[in-house]
Design a protein around this motif. Structure first.
Motif, mmCIF file in Angstrom:
data_model
loop_
_atom_site.group_PDB
_atom_site.id
_atom_site.type_symbol
_atom_site.label_atom_id
_atom_site.label_comp_id
_atom_site.label_asym_id
_atom_site.label_seq_id
_atom_site.Cartn_x
_atom_site.Cartn_y
_atom_site.Cartn_z
ATOM 1 N N ALA A 33 -0.989 6.829 2.220
ATOM 2 C CA ALA A 33 -0.301 5.577 1.844
ATOM 3 C C ALA A 33 0.949 5.768 0.991
ATOM 4 C CB ALA A 33 -1.286 4.648 1.128
ATOM 5 N N LYS A 36 4.810 8.165 4.691
ATOM 6 C CA LYS A 36 5.135 9.172 5.712
ATOM 7 C C LYS A 36 5.273 8.527 7.093
ATOM 8 C CE LYS A 36 1.366 11.514 4.933
ATOM 9 N NZ LYS A 36 0.692 10.678 3.921
ATOM 10 N N THR A 37 4.288 7.716 7.451
ATOM 11 C CA THR A 37 4.369 7.059 8.767
ATOM 12 C C THR A 37 5.511 6.043 8.774
ATOM 13 O OG1 THR A 37 2.012 7.382 9.071
ATOM 14 C CG2 THR A 37 3.049 5.755 10.493
ATOM 15 N N ASN A 38 5.737 5.415 7.619
ATOM 16 C CA ASN A 38 6.841 4.440 7.543
ATOM 17 C C ASN A 38 8.173 5.101 7.899
ATOM 18 O OD1 ASN A 38 4.930 2.653 6.697
ATOM 19 N ND2 ASN A 38 5.508 2.660 4.540
ATOM 20 N N ILE A 61 10.167 -5.297 6.527
ATOM 21 C CA ILE A 61 10.958 -5.546 5.310
ATOM 22 C C ILE A 61 10.043 -5.405 4.098
ATOM 23 C CG2 ILE A 61 12.385 -7.247 4.094
ATOM 24 C CD1 ILE A 61 12.959 -8.499 6.878
ATOM 25 N N PHE A 63 8.010 -5.778 0.857
ATOM 26 C CA PHE A 63 7.449 -7.005 0.274
ATOM 27 C C PHE A 63 8.385 -7.527 -0.814
ATOM 28 C CE2 PHE A 63 3.106 -4.805 0.986
ATOM 29 C CZ PHE A 63 3.081 -5.223 2.307
HETATM 30 P P1 ATP Z 1 -1.504 8.153 5.601
HETATM 31 O O1 ATP Z 1 -1.505 9.597 5.178
HETATM 32 O O2 ATP Z 1 -2.709 7.440 5.103
HETATM 33 O O3 ATP Z 1 -1.226 7.940 7.032
HETATM 34 P P2 ATP Z 1 1.242 7.309 5.013
HETATM 35 O O4 ATP Z 1 1.975 8.092 3.958
HETATM 36 O O5 ATP Z 1 1.586 7.591 6.408
HETATM 37 O O6 ATP Z 1 -0.323 7.451 4.736
HETATM 38 P P3 ATP Z 1 2.393 4.750 5.406
HETATM 39 O O7 ATP Z 1 1.675 4.096 6.494
HETATM 40 O O8 ATP Z 1 3.732 5.334 5.692
HETATM 41 O O9 ATP Z 1 1.431 5.790 4.697
HETATM 42 O O10 ATP Z 1 2.649 3.760 4.190
HETATM 43 C C1 ATP Z 1 1.681 2.902 3.831
HETATM 44 C C2 ATP Z 1 2.108 2.161 2.598
HETATM 45 O O11 ATP Z 1 3.213 1.322 2.881
HETATM 46 C C3 ATP Z 1 0.934 1.298 2.184
HETATM 47 O O12 ATP Z 1 0.745 1.432 0.791
HETATM 48 C C4 ATP Z 1 1.401 -0.091 2.546
HETATM 49 O O13 ATP Z 1 0.893 -1.061 1.695
HETATM 50 C C5 ATP Z 1 2.906 0.038 2.379
HETATM 51 N N1 ATP Z 1 3.637 -0.963 3.154
HETATM 52 C C6 ATP Z 1 3.531 -1.259 4.450
HETATM 53 N N2 ATP Z 1 4.384 -2.241 4.785
HETATM 54 C C7 ATP Z 1 5.032 -2.588 3.670
HETATM 55 C C8 ATP Z 1 6.032 -3.538 3.357
HETATM 56 N N3 ATP Z 1 6.544 -4.351 4.284
HETATM 57 N N4 ATP Z 1 6.475 -3.584 2.061
HETATM 58 C C9 ATP Z 1 5.984 -2.765 1.125
HETATM 59 N N5 ATP Z 1 5.032 -1.842 1.349
HETATM 60 C C10 ATP Z 1 4.563 -1.755 2.594
#
Ligand code: ATP
Ligand code: MG
Length: 376
Positions: A33, A36-38, A61, A63
């Motif tokens: 979280a 990374k996926t973002n 976008i 939050f």
């Molecule tokens: P994992 O290893 O579990 O896959 P990750 O690093 O890939 O984690 P992501 O999916 O990139 O994680 O990011 C998730 C985070 O982004 C979460 O904390 C989620 O609440 C946050 N998130 C998702 N959409 C938004 C948004 N529109 N605004 C703010 N935060 C957001």
């Protein structure tokens, strides 16, 4: 194709980030979280396709913000280019919800980026390709074919439009039986549109089959065999001319007409197609282990990548989100050592398994911020 840099502002949990990518492997690591996926999703959106997580634009976008921006510098056919996507929540005075630019010139929509920026993505969501129903596999085929054959999108829309017309007619017949006279003409149109879709899908699957089998053989160190079967109701559709396929569907629509009237829906056609994954001749959905299913989807994605290379002479960027879990050391090694010439972005929890790589960069991401960058 190489992504040189990406800048993000208010994209999901990423407030502000600038990343200069390595031409080879880019490891994006960090705890769960963190974003990374973002980041992977932000890169993917420049292909002009929808989010691989099925997200709507406004969910991207950050939050509490009203807009987000992503911008990339990339290199294709040795030409340097830029693209940017800006999304608005709709709360601001301007009615626009999206602005897309390619080399500073506005585009009508992000789908116009298709054919400019090529990428192939693997994410855990893609495991649905094996585990879930056929609609996921049809979607894979449609997206993959559209990337290399833009007119396929038109064939698909045309088929869906005519299918809807025939389905409406099937339902209307109860109240207006005289409409049956128009059925024949709709079936002629529908069989022509169906043939265009099936013709492309069959030839596409036929070309990726050996490629996917070869990758899978490598991933499994030659221990397992992988195959794909395109199921469309016709035997060996890849060997049939389009007219033969059209004639087949015309006969099918006539044959199933009364059953279709009873159900109020068209029972056969490409909207019912499926793509079967087989491991050692057995359906992977029923008998494949988690690691085999993951390897199967990866093999398919790598085959998709080779197809883009063959058809466009561009090497797509490979986005591998969370690919390493569930793969044993042998499978991981094969994957990492068979990505030559391709720029790769791979996400994982730590960068340990990548330390042996000759060149690349790793990026530690925490709460949407880049905290550490290493070159190896
Ligand atoms: P994992 O290893 O579990 O896959 P990750 O690093 O890939 O984690 P992501 O999916 O990139 O994680 O990011 C998730 C985070 O982004 C979460 O904390 C989620 O609440 C946050 N998130 C998702 N959409 C938004 C948004 N529109 N605004 C703010 N935060 C957001
Ligand atoms: Mg993730």
């Amino acid at each position: 194709m190489k992504l040189e840099s990406i800048e993000l502002t208010n994209f999901r949990n990423i407030q502000s980030l600038q990343l200069e990518a390595a031409p080879g492997v880019n490891v994006i690591y960090g705890e769960n979280a963190q974003g990374k996926t973002n980041l992977t999703e932000a890169i993917w959106l420049f292909t002009g396709a929808k989010s691989f997580r099925g997200a709507k634009d406004k969910e991207l976008i950050r939050f509490g913000e009203t807009c987000c921006k992503s911008k990339i510098h990339f290199c294709s056919e040795l030409r340097k280019q830029t693209a940017s996507i800006q999304l608005f929540s709709g709360e601001m005075a301007s009615a626009k919800t999206k602005e897309v630019f390619l080399n500073e010139l506005p585009l009508e929509s992000s789908s116009e980026l298709a054919g400019q920026f090529y990428a192939v993505v693997f994410s855990p969501a893609h495991l649905s390709l094996v585990r879930e129903g056929p609609s996921f596999r049809r979607k894979f085929l449609d997206t993959a074919i559209s990337q290399i054959l833009p007119r396929y999108d038109h064939y698909l829309h045309e088929y869906q439009r005519i299918l809807l017309q025939r389905n409406t007619l099937l339902k209307d017949l109860a109240r207006f039986p005289q409409l049956i006279d128009t059925m024949e003409i709709w079936e002629e149109h529908l069989s022509k549109a169906a043939a265009a879709v099936v013709f492309c899908r069959a030839r596409y699957v036929n070309r990726i089959r050996p490629k996917a089998a070869e990758v899978y053989e490598g991933i499994s160190s030659g221990k397992e065999q992988f195959d794909l079967h395109y199921l469309c109701g016709i035997k060996q559709p890849e060997e049939r001319p389009r007219d033969d396929i059209r004639e087949f569907f015309l006969q099918e629509y006539r044959r199933t007409r009364s059953a279709d009237i009873e159900r109020g829906a068209t029972l056969c056609g490409p909207h019912r197609d499926d793509l079967e994954f087989l491991v050692n001749g057995m359906p992977m959905k029923l008998y494949g282990s988690q690691g085999q299913q993951r390897s199967g989807v990866l093999a398919l994605k790598m085959a998709e990548c080779s197809m883009v290379e063959e058809v466009t002479s561009e090497t797509p960027i490979v986005l591998l989100d969370d690919v390493m879990s569930e793969l044993d050391a042998g499978r991981r090694d094969y994957l990492l050592n068979h990505l030559e010439n391709r720029q790769v972005f791979v996400t994982c929890c730590d960068d340990e398994s990548f330390r042996g790589l000759k060149e690349g960069k790793s990026f530690l991401i925490q709460a949407g911020h880049l905290m550490d960058i290493k070159a190896f």
